[in-house]
Scaffold this active site. Structure first.
Site, PDB file in Angstrom:
ATOM      1  N   LEU A   1       0.838  -1.197   0.000  1.00  0.00           N
ATOM      2  CA  LEU A   1       0.000   0.000   0.000  1.00  0.00           C
ATOM      3  C   LEU A   1       0.877   1.254   0.000  1.00  0.00           C
ATOM      4  O   LEU A   1       1.828   1.355   0.773  1.00  0.00           O
ATOM      5  CB  LEU A   1      -0.890  -0.022   1.246  1.00  0.00           C
ATOM      6  N   HIS A   2       0.567   2.180  -0.879  1.00  0.00           N
ATOM      7  CA  HIS A   2       1.271   3.460  -0.901  1.00  0.00           C
ATOM      8  C   HIS A   2       0.364   4.517  -1.517  1.00  0.00           C
ATOM      9  O   HIS A   2      -0.423   4.231  -2.396  1.00  0.00           O
ATOM     10  CB  HIS A   2       2.608   3.376  -1.642  1.00  0.00           C
ATOM     11  N   VAL A   3       0.488   5.722  -0.992  1.00  0.00           N
ATOM     12  CA  VAL A   3      -0.300   6.852  -1.455  1.00  0.00           C
ATOM     13  C   VAL A   3       0.648   7.836  -2.134  1.00  0.00           C
ATOM     14  O   VAL A   3       1.704   8.164  -1.584  1.00  0.00           O
ATOM     15  CB  VAL A   3      -1.026   7.547  -0.278  1.00  0.00           C
TER      16      VAL A   3
END
Length: 131
Positions: free
Chosen positions: A88-90
């Site tokens: 997960l990464h934004v």
């Protein structure tokens, strides 16, 4: 526990998340914000971590805008499709008027009619009701 990429320009780290410059930025200041606890997608992130993680995203979005003298920002996340790294990464990307980035990166379309829109909404509500 997420490992920091080798050679990364880390700009933030605490007990919840870390953030580093994207090595191929859309614009200078483009950050990736990553939870320390491994999750591939947002639905997999433990519910008790969602709020604290997005508090960091919010904090970093403001810092990017101010630090890059940007008028605004683009904040985005992929889940599975177009997700180049299985963690997960934004993305937090500084934006300015007439910077060349045009809206979303994918084609948009209208629903065929109100009936199609209502059917899609019912399907999503049904999943919410299932918990």
């Amino acid at each position: 526990m997420a490992a920091e990429p080798d050679g990364a320009q880390v700009v933030f780290r605490d007990e919840v998340a870390f953030a580093f410059l994207d090595h191929r930025p859309l614009f200078p200041g483009h950050l990736l914000v990553v939870p320390l606890v491994h999750a591939v997608t947002l639905p997999e992130l433990a519910p008790q971590l969602v709020g604290p993680f997005f508090e960091r995203v919010q904090l970093l979005t403001g810092a990017v805008q101010r630090g890059c003298a940007a008028a605004g920002s683009f904040v985005a996340m992929n889940n599975e499709v177009s997700q180049s790294v299985p963690h997960l990464h934004v993305h937090v990307v500084p934006r300015n008027p007439k910077d060349g980035l045009r809206g979303f990166f994918w084609p948009r379309r209208r629903y065929r009619d109100e009936e199609e829109a209502a059917a899609v909404a019912r399907s999503i509500r049904a999943e919410l009701d299932r918990g």
